[in-house]
Design a protein around this motif. Structure first.
Motif, PDB file in Angstrom:
ATOM      1  N   PHE A   1      -7.936  -0.033  -7.133  1.00 40.16           N
ATOM      2  CA  PHE A   1      -8.292   0.329  -5.768  1.00 40.16           C
ATOM      3  C   PHE A   1      -8.951  -0.855  -5.066  1.00 40.16           C
ATOM      4  O   PHE A   1      -8.580  -1.223  -3.951  1.00 40.16           O
ATOM      5  CB  PHE A   1      -9.245   1.532  -5.787  1.00 40.16           C
ATOM      6  CG  PHE A   1      -9.571   2.070  -4.417  1.00 40.16           C
ATOM      7  CD1 PHE A   1      -8.720   2.968  -3.789  1.00 40.16           C
ATOM      8  CD2 PHE A   1     -10.730   1.681  -3.758  1.00 40.16           C
ATOM      9  CE1 PHE A   1      -9.018   3.461  -2.526  1.00 40.16           C
ATOM     10  CE2 PHE A   1     -11.034   2.172  -2.492  1.00 40.16           C
ATOM     11  CZ  PHE A   1     -10.175   3.065  -1.880  1.00 40.16           C
ATOM     12  N   GLN A   2      -9.898  -1.504  -5.756  1.00 39.41           N
ATOM     13  CA  GLN A   2     -10.624  -2.579  -5.091  1.00 39.41           C
ATOM     14  C   GLN A   2      -9.730  -3.802  -4.881  1.00 39.41           C
ATOM     15  O   GLN A   2      -9.859  -4.500  -3.878  1.00 39.41           O
ATOM     16  CB  GLN A   2     -11.879  -2.934  -5.892  1.00 39.41           C
ATOM     17  CG  GLN A   2     -13.043  -3.368  -5.023  1.00 39.41           C
ATOM     18  CD  GLN A   2     -13.311  -2.405  -3.873  1.00 39.41           C
ATOM     19  OE1 GLN A   2     -13.601  -1.232  -4.071  1.00 39.41           O
ATOM     20  NE2 GLN A   2     -13.170  -2.889  -2.644  1.00 39.41           N
ATOM     21  N   ALA A   3      -8.803  -4.036  -5.821  1.00 40.86           N
ATOM     22  CA  ALA A   3      -7.862  -5.150  -5.638  1.00 40.86           C
ATOM     23  C   ALA A   3      -6.982  -4.892  -4.420  1.00 40.86           C
ATOM     24  O   ALA A   3      -6.720  -5.795  -3.620  1.00 40.86           O
ATOM     25  CB  ALA A   3      -7.008  -5.334  -6.891  1.00 40.86           C
ATOM     26  N   VAL A   4      -6.516  -3.643  -4.270  1.00 44.29           N
ATOM     27  CA  VAL A   4      -5.687  -3.298  -3.111  1.00 44.29           C
ATOM     28  C   VAL A   4      -6.484  -3.484  -1.827  1.00 44.29           C
ATOM     29  O   VAL A   4      -6.021  -4.115  -0.864  1.00 44.29           O
ATOM     30  CB  VAL A   4      -5.194  -1.833  -3.207  1.00 44.29           C
ATOM     31  CG1 VAL A   4      -4.555  -1.399  -1.897  1.00 44.29           C
ATOM     32  CG2 VAL A   4      -4.241  -1.669  -4.366  1.00 44.29           C
ATOM     33  N   GLN A   5      -7.712  -2.963  -1.809  1.00 43.17           N
ATOM     34  CA  GLN A   5      -8.505  -2.954  -0.577  1.00 43.17           C
ATOM     35  C   GLN A   5      -8.946  -4.346  -0.167  1.00 43.17           C
ATOM     36  O   GLN A   5      -9.092  -4.646   1.010  1.00 43.17           O
ATOM     37  CB  GLN A   5      -9.743  -2.063  -0.748  1.00 43.17           C
ATOM     38  CG  GLN A   5      -9.430  -0.644  -1.174  1.00 43.17           C
ATOM     39  CD  GLN A   5      -8.461   0.035  -0.232  1.00 43.17           C
ATOM     40  OE1 GLN A   5      -8.425  -0.254   0.947  1.00 43.17           O
ATOM     41  NE2 GLN A   5      -7.640   0.918  -0.757  1.00 43.17           N
TER      42      GLN A   5
END
Ligand code: K
Ligand code: K
Lengths: 464, 464
Positions: free
Chosen positions: A289-293
């Motif tokens: 999630f954090q990589a995407v965001q």
């Protein structure tokens, strides 16, 4: 040996080729001003009085530039009216940048194909009103379709999983869906999405919307066409018709997501304030999630301030690269970075031409990519230095903040609201420049007519 | 539309063109190992016992790579024997890099001029032993002449101004002169040159030696030729014969020194721990001195740890750019940065060719410059991230340290000795890679024969 420094001049065309950029820059500025005015209305703010000019301007700029940095808590500071204003500003900003970039892309493609075909019908060089209308309609239709789908999934989850009444569930679904697809990163929770860190039903649809929006409109259109072709002929799978742009964006997105997820998850694996307490599926979900965001959307499901500084540095790189061109993503764009990388790769392998996925990369693009990357780095370093002079905040946090603003990501270690007004003005400028600068500048370069009167003798300095 | 990804291959020539690089890399490694062994002798270290392997290796690498980072205090840890070893390592490192880079430069110039003249006498392509001998003799003669002059000036000052006995004054003069011209930054005082911050007679000769050494051997040779011509014909002043390399290095040096001095002096003007207590001539002298040293030599006359973080960030940029090629300076080199800047400037002005001082910049150089700059930034960011994982030191100090090591500057906020052994090993690698990487890599690129079998169809992605 030394001839006088007489130089050729690029004649910018007289046929007003730069008008679309001027229109869009003015349009964005005007939208921000109207948004600021609306957010300064007393009924936009919870509690007595109205938002200050700077609060409203910062929020409106952040929304229109789909950044997501905030100086006040979106969840509790603004009334539903204020939040609806923010939602509309995000949507207008998203439509605006996608439409503008697509029109510009069309104009560049026309110009280049005309040049190579050597047909000289000047009027077909400019993009007609019909084309623009078609593009904008396409942008709106695709955006709304994706947003509606994701909104539905989120609303269902908010109803089923969290017992929200239908009205509020739909509102939450719509707001976060629009905020996701447009890579805005605004959330209606004071802790952003940290409350849903391990809820895959919330996180994954949001990631899907973010990734799709970040691919950029031309890639989405090509993927849709591909999908339709597959439906008709399920067993003839081929990506032969994909443009170099689509190939680079898709490959780059996959590489950056895999590397980003691996890096963030590995570094934070046992950090007691972030991934430490989670089981490995939770760690992977939050890391992904954090990589995407980080690549541009700016939601967070962990506390950014608690991340290891090595994680922040890695996220700086991801943010600066950003997403695909002609979409809602920010940064210098995957394509710009890929061009630089492929040049490096060509040199390392000692090849003559820069070949990318079986095509030769146009030489003019080399210089465009260098220019965009250098200007971006220059703006970020300058802004960081000025903020350092203004405050006592660490380089860590300030660099993260300026890159986040310039690349319209919106993640923050939590220093935004505490910056002096001068610092907030710098962030406002960074968001605006970061949103419109690269596309405006790159298109101006690519669309300009250049006439060389004569060539000077060649020479080279020593490199390295 | 999509042709199979058949690609041309660069045939690295079979005539062993890469040998000079291999010779030099092995030579540097061997010198470092011998230096390490000598520094591990008990009589190299003051007090009982011998230096540890890591201390000796770090010091030897720092000396041979003319960096100047230290894990022990040069002034009190090493005996005069140890200091003489360091002095010889610096001188060998300086001779080595200048000779190597000049030979490589000659080889590149030969190859290119042959190619443009279309004469194909293959044997003249390679640089003969005679040329190499001539170059090395030239390097040694010019180095020793400049070093002797500066050593004399410094020795006089140490005698007259500080009452040092003749022997010690000469030793101080010779050591700091050699350390200056070779841009090594090693000093025989525990606080480096902070004790002489406002002594122009010490600071300015050192600055002169540093600047000259940092120009690079080809520029020094051209300046000497110019000087001789002026002596013969004092009224016919002309720089027509200057190469593009000389023009870029001279202009870039002036610009960087002026901007660097202005920036450091302005930011630190009223910092009570640095320039604050000084009068304005002192402020200017220290600001100028630090601007000169930051570009690669690494002496300091103020406490680096006390500088404003904005100053450190500006110094990061100066260090990364570095000095002129084929000299004792480090960094990506002024020429590399200038090529990138001129490309940007060409795009901003909308010109067709990248013209620099009345000559057209060879296109092959664009890609070389991008490659060197990207690799440098990549190495620095990677090393910084690894050091962040190892320690709790701030980004500020770590980034400054890695850039200082890679660009062989040697300035430090004081964290070097306290790093874990793994961190010190990373700095050793950074110094070695930073010293030999860019020149080796750039020359390999420039000297390689490339054969394109056929051209693929052209395409371009969207930039920005
Ligand atoms: K965002
Ligand atoms: K140095």
């Amino acid at each position: 040996m030394h001839s006088r420094a007489v130089r050729e001049r690029g004649n910018t065309t007289k046929r007003n080729r730069l008008h679309p950029a001027q229109v869009v820059v003015s349009g964005f500025a005007l939208t921000i001003l109207v948004g600021t005015a609306l957010l300064m209305l007393p009924n936009a703010r919870v509690g007595p009085g109205a938002a200050s000019f700077l609060e409203a301007l910062f929020t409106a700029t952040s929304a229109v530039c789909v950044t997501g940095l905030t100086v006040v808590d979106t969840a509790v500071y603004w009334t539903p009216f204020g939040q609806i204003v923010i939602l509309f500003l995000i949507q207008i900003g998203g439509f605006g940048i996608m439409s503008f970039a697509s029109v510009v892309g069309l104009a560049i493609a026309r110009k280049l194909s005309l040049r190579s075909r050597m047909t000289a019908a000047a009027e077909t060089k400019s993009v007609g009103l019909e084309d623009v209308k078609g593009l904008v309609v396409g942008v709106v239709r695709i955006s709304l379709a994706i947003e509606a789908t994701v909104a539905l999934m989120l609303a269902l989850r908010f109803m089923i999983g969290y017992g929200e009444p239908v009205g509020r569930a739909v509102w939450l679904g719509v707001f976060h869906s629009v905020s996701s697809f447009n890579n805005a990163g605004f959330a209606l929770f004071s802790d952003n999405l940290m409350g849903y860190a391990t809820d895959a039903w919330i996180c994954l649809p949001i990631c899907a919307a973010v990734i799709l929006g970040g691919l950029g409109f031309p890639v989405i259109v090509q993927l849709r066409r591909q999908l339709r072709a597959q439906v008709r002929q399920p067993f003839r799978w081929s990506i032969r018709t994909w443009t170099m742009n689509t190939r680079i964006v898709i490959a780059g997105t996959i590489v950056l997501l895999v590397l980003g997820t691996a890096y963030i998850t590995a570094v934070e694996w046992s950090n007691p304030n972030t991934l430490g307490p989670l089981g490995w599926p939770g760690k992977l979900l939050v890391g992904f999630f954090q990589a995407v965001q980080t690549r541009t959307a700016g939601f967070n499901s962990v506390d950014i301030a608690q991340l290891d500084s090595a994680t922040l540095l890695g996220m700086d790189v991801l943010m600066l690269i950003g997403g695909g061109p002609a979409g809602t993503a920010g940064g210098i764009k995957i394509t710009t970075f890929a061009v630089l990388f492929f040049i490096l790769w060509t040199e390392v392998r000692g090849q003559v031409a820069v070949n990318v996925f079986g095509k030769r990369l146009s030489r003019a693009v080399h210089r465009e990519a260098i220019t965009i990357a250098l200007l971006a780095v220059g703006v970020i370093i300058t802004a960081t230095a000025v903020l350092m002079l203004m405050t006592d905040i660490s380089l860590d946090a300030l660099l993260f903040e300026t890159i986040s603003a310039f690349a319209t990501v919106g993640l923050s270690t939590g220093i935004t609201a505490g910056l002096p007004w001068g610092g907030q003005v710098i962030l406002i400028l960074l968001m605006f420049i970061g949103r419109l600068g690269p596309i405006t500048f790159a298109s101006a370069i690519a669309l300009r007519e250049r006439h060389a009167t004569y060539e000077l003798p060649k020479e080279r300095p020593i490199i390295g």
